[in-house]
Design a protein around this motif. Structure first.
Motif, short mmCIF file in Angstrom:
data_model
loop_
_atom_site.label_atom_id
_atom_site.label_comp_id
_atom_site.label_asym_id
_atom_site.label_seq_id
_atom_site.Cartn_x
_atom_site.Cartn_y
_atom_site.Cartn_z
N CYS A 1 -0.79 5.52 -2.26
CA CYS A 1 0.63 5.81 -2.47
C CYS A 1 0.87 6.91 -3.49
CB CYS A 1 1.37 4.54 -2.89
SG CYS A 1 1.22 3.17 -1.72
N GLN A 2 -0.21 7.34 -4.20
CA GLN A 2 -0.10 8.34 -5.25
C GLN A 2 0.89 7.90 -6.32
OE1 GLN A 2 0.65 12.18 -3.52
NE2 GLN A 2 -1.24 12.20 -2.34
N ARG A 3 0.68 6.69 -6.79
CA ARG A 3 1.53 6.12 -7.84
C ARG A 3 0.65 5.53 -8.93
NH1 ARG A 3 5.67 1.79 -6.04
NH2 ARG A 3 5.96 1.87 -8.31
N VAL A 4 1.22 5.43 -10.13
CA VAL A 4 0.54 4.78 -11.24
C VAL A 4 1.29 3.50 -11.57
CG1 VAL A 4 -0.11 4.94 -13.66
CG2 VAL A 4 -0.36 6.94 -12.16
N ILE A 5 0.60 2.38 -11.56
CA ILE A 5 1.19 1.08 -11.82
C ILE A 5 0.73 0.59 -13.19
CG2 ILE A 5 1.53 -1.24 -10.93
CD1 ILE A 5 2.44 0.96 -9.04
N ILE A 6 1.66 0.08 -13.98
CA ILE A 6 1.34 -0.41 -15.32
C ILE A 6 1.26 -1.92 -15.28
CG2 ILE A 6 2.08 -0.51 -17.73
CD1 ILE A 6 3.55 2.09 -17.32
N GLY A 7 0.13 -2.47 -15.71
CA GLY A 7 -0.04 -3.91 -15.78
C GLY A 7 -0.73 -4.47 -14.54
N HIS B 1 1.93 -4.68 -6.12
CA HIS B 1 1.95 -3.43 -5.36
C HIS B 1 0.99 -3.48 -4.19
CE1 HIS B 1 2.07 0.83 -4.44
NE2 HIS B 1 0.75 0.86 -4.51
N LEU B 2 -0.20 -4.00 -4.41
CA LEU B 2 -1.19 -4.07 -3.33
C LEU B 2 -0.73 -4.96 -2.19
CD1 LEU B 2 -4.55 -4.31 -5.32
CD2 LEU B 2 -3.53 -2.29 -4.23
N ARG B 3 0.11 -5.94 -2.48
CA ARG B 3 0.60 -6.85 -1.44
C ARG B 3 1.93 -6.40 -0.84
NH1 ARG B 3 -0.88 -10.77 -5.41
NH2 ARG B 3 1.34 -11.19 -5.82
N SER B 4 2.48 -5.30 -1.34
CA SER B 4 3.80 -4.87 -0.90
C SER B 4 3.74 -4.27 0.51
CB SER B 4 4.37 -3.84 -1.87
OG SER B 4 3.60 -2.64 -1.83
N ASN B 5 4.86 -4.38 1.22
CA ASN B 5 4.95 -3.81 2.56
C ASN B 5 4.79 -2.30 2.53
OD1 ASN B 5 5.37 -6.31 3.80
ND2 ASN B 5 7.58 -6.21 3.49
N HIS C 1 3.04 -0.39 0.49
CA HIS C 1 1.65 0.02 0.32
C HIS C 1 0.88 -0.16 1.64
CE1 HIS C 1 -2.34 0.44 -1.49
NE2 HIS C 1 -2.67 -0.65 -0.84
N ARG C 2 1.11 -1.27 2.30
CA ARG C 2 0.41 -1.52 3.57
C ARG C 2 0.81 -0.51 4.64
NH1 ARG C 2 1.25 -7.21 2.30
NH2 ARG C 2 3.09 -7.23 3.67
N LYS C 3 2.09 -0.14 4.67
CA LYS C 3 2.53 0.84 5.66
C LYS C 3 1.90 2.20 5.42
CE LYS C 3 7.04 -1.24 6.75
NZ LYS C 3 8.51 -1.05 6.67
N VAL C 4 1.88 2.63 4.15
CA VAL C 4 1.29 3.93 3.84
C VAL C 4 -0.21 3.92 4.15
CG1 VAL C 4 0.83 5.60 2.01
CG2 VAL C 4 3.02 4.42 2.09
N ALA C 5 -0.90 2.82 3.81
CA ALA C 5 -2.33 2.73 4.10
C ALA C 5 -2.59 2.77 5.60
CB ALA C 5 -2.89 1.44 3.49
N LYS C 6 -1.77 2.07 6.36
CA LYS C 6 -1.92 2.07 7.82
C LYS C 6 -1.66 3.45 8.40
CE LYS C 6 -0.25 -0.35 11.95
NZ LYS C 6 0.68 -1.41 12.46
N ARG C 7 -0.63 4.12 7.89
CA ARG C 7 -0.33 5.47 8.38
C ARG C 7 -1.46 6.44 8.07
NH1 ARG C 7 1.82 9.73 5.77
NH2 ARG C 7 2.26 8.41 3.96
N ASN C 8 -2.01 6.37 6.85
CA ASN C 8 -3.11 7.25 6.47
C ASN C 8 -4.35 6.99 7.31
OD1 ASN C 8 -1.42 8.31 4.56
ND2 ASN C 8 -2.41 7.33 2.81
N ALA C 9 -4.61 5.70 7.59
CA ALA C 9 -5.78 5.36 8.41
C ALA C 9 -5.63 5.91 9.83
CB ALA C 9 -5.97 3.85 8.43
#
Length: 287
Positions: A238-244, A251-255, A257-265
């Motif tokens: 997602c090209q984001r920086v997450i704090i904590g 974030h890893l479980r968010s819709n 993130h999954r959509k972007v990962a699926k699109r990139n794949a």
């Protein structure tokens, strides 16, 4: 990530080279009322007024808001933006920057298929439907876009509520202002339930008295109890920086993130397949 580096450089320069970003953060966290997330409150007489609404009533208001936006010219506005800033370019990423904004990306399929004249035809039909059952072409496609916009708007409202609960109410180690919930479900009782209560709370705080209403109770989130609130996690997808660590797990479980990962794949697989199809032997093999 760049904003963090810029801020770190700013702190160093303002201090005359005597303090780093880590030193400044550690000093804030060591102050009374501070926590691992930052320093104490800057002002002591701060309260948060949280306008809450039952979900069913809120959903109806959000849907009506979308309909109102369309009636006030949403379609011509996004059409102009599309024609000027999207259509002239070959590559568009609707998961980054302004193109991911709610209220635009939901209409992309319609915008790509129909033109400005069709927009005007549909707007005339929606504002003054003619007699008869015949519907103009594109009305169904536009309806799908509007329904999708209403859906993502409701989702965004729920995420806002979750953010308040996680950020302000789900931890006990932070100096958080008292949060007073004001019920906005019944709009006919707005003066009694919202305005009068808000004025009473603020008058009490400004006068140094206890407000006549109890704030929302805070409670530690058990899911984040054993996870660090510090540290930077960079999501290459997602090209984001997450704090904590807790926010990172969310974030890893968010819709999204999954959509972007699926699109990139899918894009990577398509690129590999296209590359292989363009490779041909120099000559036919011997038989």
């Amino acid at each position: 990530m760049f904003s963090f580096f810029y801020r770190a450089l700013e702190v160093y320069l303002i201090s005359g080279g005597t303090q780093t970003m880590n030193q400044a953060l550690n000093a804030q966290r060591a102050a009374p009322g501070a926590s691992s997330l930052g320093g104490p409150l800057r002002y002591g007489n701060v309260v948060i007024l949280w306008l809450r609404c039952e979900q069913d009533a809120l959903n109806k208001r959000l849907d009506a808001r979308v309909d109102s936006m369309v009636a006030q010219g949403l379609l011509p506005e996004i059409r102009a933006f599309y024609e000027q800033h999207v259509k002239p370019y070959k590559h568009q990423d609707y998961h980054q920057g302004i193109l991911q904004s709610i209220g635009f990306k939901e209409f992309v399929k319609y915008l790509e298929r129909y033109d400005t004249e069709h927009d005007q035809l549909l707007l005339q039909y929606l504002t003054a439907p003619p007699d008869g059952n015949e519907q103009p072409d594109g009305l169904a496609a536009l309806g799908v876009c509007l329904d999708y916009l209403k859906l993502v708007t409701r989702r965004y409202a729920r995420r806002q509520q979750h953010w308040i609960k996680n950020r302000f109410l789900g931890t006990l180690d932070r100096d958080v202002p008292p949060i007073y919930a004001l019920d906005t479900t019944d709009a006919t009782g707005w003066n009694v339930q919202v305005t009068n209560r808000a004025v009473a709370i603020i008058d009490a705080v400004l006068g140094g008295r206890m407000p006549p209403y109890e704030p929302v109770t805070r409670s530690a989130n058990p899911a984040s109890a054993n996870l660090s609130k510090e540290g930077f996690f960079e999501c290459a997808v997602c090209q984001r920086v997450i704090i904590g660590e807790y926010q990172w797990q969310l974030h890893l479980r968010s819709n999204k993130h999954r959509k972007v990962a699926k699109r990139n794949a899918a894009a990577t697989a398509g690129s590999v397949e296209k590359k292989q199809s363009t490779i041909a032997p120099d000559a036919a093999p011997d038989t």
